[in-house]
Every structure is written in structure tokens, then in C-alpha cells.
Design an enzyme around this catalytic site. Structure first.
Site, PDB file in Angstrom:
ATOM      1  N   GLU A   1      33.017  41.451  50.929  1.00  0.00           N
ATOM      2  CA  GLU A   1      33.932  40.688  50.135  1.00  0.00           C
ATOM      3  C   GLU A   1      35.354  40.567  50.324  1.00  0.00           C
ATOM      4  O   GLU A   1      35.933  41.571  51.132  1.00  0.00           O
ATOM      5  CB  GLU A   1      34.220  41.420  48.765  1.00  0.00           C
ATOM      6  CG  GLU A   1      34.553  41.035  47.394  1.00  0.00           C
ATOM      7  CD  GLU A   1      34.608  41.833  46.217  1.00  0.00           C
ATOM      8  OE1 GLU A   1      34.866  41.545  45.200  1.00  0.00           O
ATOM      9  OE2 GLU A   1      33.926  42.947  46.027  1.00  0.00           O
TER      10      GLU A   1
ATOM     11  N   GLU B   1      43.460  39.221  43.938  1.00  0.00           N
ATOM     12  CA  GLU B   1      43.530  39.943  42.662  1.00  0.00           C
ATOM     13  C   GLU B   1      44.715  39.566  41.803  1.00  0.00           C
ATOM     14  O   GLU B   1      45.879  39.976  42.704  1.00  0.00           O
ATOM     15  CB  GLU B   1      42.849  41.130  42.514  1.00  0.00           C
ATOM     16  CG  GLU B   1      41.384  41.370  42.637  1.00  0.00           C
ATOM     17  CD  GLU B   1      40.892  42.682  42.475  1.00  0.00           C
ATOM     18  OE1 GLU B   1      39.625  42.850  42.146  1.00  0.00           O
ATOM     19  OE2 GLU B   1      41.587  43.657  42.694  1.00  0.00           O
TER      20      GLU B   1
END
Length: 288
Positions: free
Chosen positions: A146, A150
Site C-alpha cells: 500500500e 490520508e
């Protein structure tokens, strides 16, 4: 089905390990997000459709977004994106996809049907601000490699960046905060430049962080690299990191519990982030 992971493979009768960590044999397990390392054997997962470079617009006119991802049959020629509950809105006089989060819901997620292994991936996003609301722009592989941006808390001047290898967050040691200007009121272009040797994060074309593969190494002679290196789907999402069902450390990271009684929420009935476009430029020609 039984739980599965990289260390616990599925049985032959339920051969596919889903992205949620459960074994099964249906398309919800064996298609998008199937974890080849947790499956009975890697070939149990359906082949991963390869990325096609291009620019994608999230607007009301597109016919290539499937509104219910559970209906997808694996045909990436028909659909470019899969998503959950969604509203199409107009913001700043430009069509945009509304990623909505209502109390008691799972939020909204839109995911590419194709995967990319190394390349430039950008998304134009305006992200919600407020305690407990988490918006993410992610490259996520079936084996849980990943790379991410964010956006959370009520601070509109920062974003969080991170990368993970095979789902091991390693105490979030890879996390780093970068500066963004008024992310909740203005759209910004967020970009990953991912090569076999390096990951760079850019905001509006300006590099804000770089991590080399060598930076992720551990060991002296037989080095182990915690570097994402498997084909990944592109994902935009919003979810309740400050929900009552979340662990204390997650709620704290997100800036505290969500306020479901704010004037913004009461007016709309949901919190919202917006995605206008995504641009993908693959560095490799398929097949991988």
C-alpha cells in the site's frame, strides 16, 4: 469462510482469500482484491487486469463506473471503476464524485478495476475536514502492499503519507505528515510516482516526500525490503475512523470522535469529500 492471511492459506474447497481476509470460492473472493499469498494457490485468484494509461473523469456522464461493486464479473473492458453508495454532485462548477459518509454507514469507496505496477498516479481531490473523518487516496495490492495519502482531523493544512508492505503497518513507522494548503476548500492534485527503486509523493506537482527502496531495507547481508512491489488498484475512500466501533489508537489518529451533530452534517445529512479526476501513467507495458 475461515480467516486467511499471508501466513494462513485457504483450503482447497474455499481457495480464494478475499481483501477482507476470509476464504471463499465466489467472485467476491476471487476477483478484485484477492490475496494470492493467502489463497490455496496463487492461480486461485483471477488474473489481474493491467492498467491502461489515461485520464478518468468522475462525473454524471460516465458510463464506465459500476455503482455496485458486488455485481462486477471481472470484465475490465466494460468498467473502469467500482464503487459503493455514491452521490454525483457539482462543486466549483465542475462535475465531481461525492464521497459521502453518513452515521452508521461504511462511507464510500471507488476502486479501479485495473491494477498498476509502477507509474505515475494522480487524483484531484477536495477532502472533508473534521475530527474522525478519514479520506484516503491509495494504491492497494491484493497482497496488501500500500502507498497512500490520508486526510483527517480538522486541520486543513496537512496530509499524512505512508507505505506498507504485505499489510504490516509496523507501528506506522512509515507515516509522515506533509503540508497542504486549505485542503477542504480547494482541490489539489495528489500524485504518486512509483518506480522499482523509489516512491515520491507530490502535491500540485511539487515533491513533498521521497522514499527509496534502500530506505526500507533491514539486515546487513541478506537484506529484506519492506517496499511495495505488487500490482495495485487505485482507490479513493471516506470512512469513519472516529466511529464508536474503532480502536482508541485509530480514533486518536483521526483527531477524536466524529461529531454527528455539527451544523455541516445536519444540513447535508452526510460529510463529503470530492474527487474530480484520476490520471494513470503506467511505466510498464502489459502483461507485467
Amino acid at each position: 469462510g475461515p480467516a486467511c492471511s499471508t501466513d494462513t492459506a485457504c483450503p482447497e474447497e474455499a481457495p480464494c482469500c478475499s481483501e477482507f481476509g476470509f476464504c471463499g470460492a465466489g467472485r467476491s473472493n476471487c476477483l478484485t482484491g484477492c490475496n494470492a499469498l493467502g489463497s490455496f494457490q496463487p492461480s486461485a485468484c483471477a488474473p489481474v487486469p493491467a492498467c491502461r494509461s489515461g485520464e478518468y473523469h468522475f462525473d454524471a456522464g460516465t458510463q464506465r463506473i459500476l455503482a455496485n461493486s458486488s455485481w462486477w464479473n471481472g470484465d475490465a473492458e466494460q468498467y473502469d471503476w467500482l464503487l459503493g453508495p455514491v452521490t454525483v454532485d457539482s462543486s466549483d462548477w465542475k462535475p465531481a464524485l461525492t464521497l459521502s459518509l453518513a452515521e452508521g454507514s461504511n462511507g464510500t469507496t471507488i476502486t479501479s478495476t485495473r491494477s498498476i505496477l509502477y507509474g505515475n498516479v494522480s487524483a484531484r481531490i477536495r477532502s472533508a475536514a473534521g475530527p474522525g473523518i478519514l479520506t484516503s487516496f491509495t494504491l492497494l495490492s491484493g497482497t496488501a502492499d500500500e502507498i497512500l495519502f490520508e486526510f483527517t482531523t480538522n486541520s486543513t493544512e496537512v496530509a499524512d503519507t505512508a507505505y506498507f508492505f504485505r499489510g504490516d503497518v509496523d507501528g506506522y513507522k512509515s507515516g509522515k505528515t506533509v503540508n497542504v494548503t486549505n485542503r477542504s476548500e480547494h482541490y489539489h492534485d495528489y500524485t504518486f510516482v512509483w518506480t522499482p527503486e523509489q516512491i515520491a509523493w507530490l502535491v500540485d506537482g511539487v515533491p513533498v516526500r521521497t522514499v527509496s527502496k534502500e530506505d526500507t531495507a533491514s539486515g546487513w547481508f541478506d537484506k529484506t525490503y519492506r517496499f511495495p512491489r505488487t500490482p495495485a488498484r487505485v482507490r479513493l475512500s471516506i470512512w469513519a475512523a472516529g466511529g464508536a466501533d474503532q480502536p482508541d489508537n485509530v480514533v486518536e489518529f483521526a483527531g477524536g470522535p466524529i461529531n454527528w451533530n455539527s451544523s455541516e452534517y445536519m444540513q447535508k445529512g452526510y460529510y463529503a469529500s470530492y474527487g474530480e479526476t484520476a490520471r494513470l501513467e503506467s511505466h510498464l507495458r502489459p502483461p507485467y
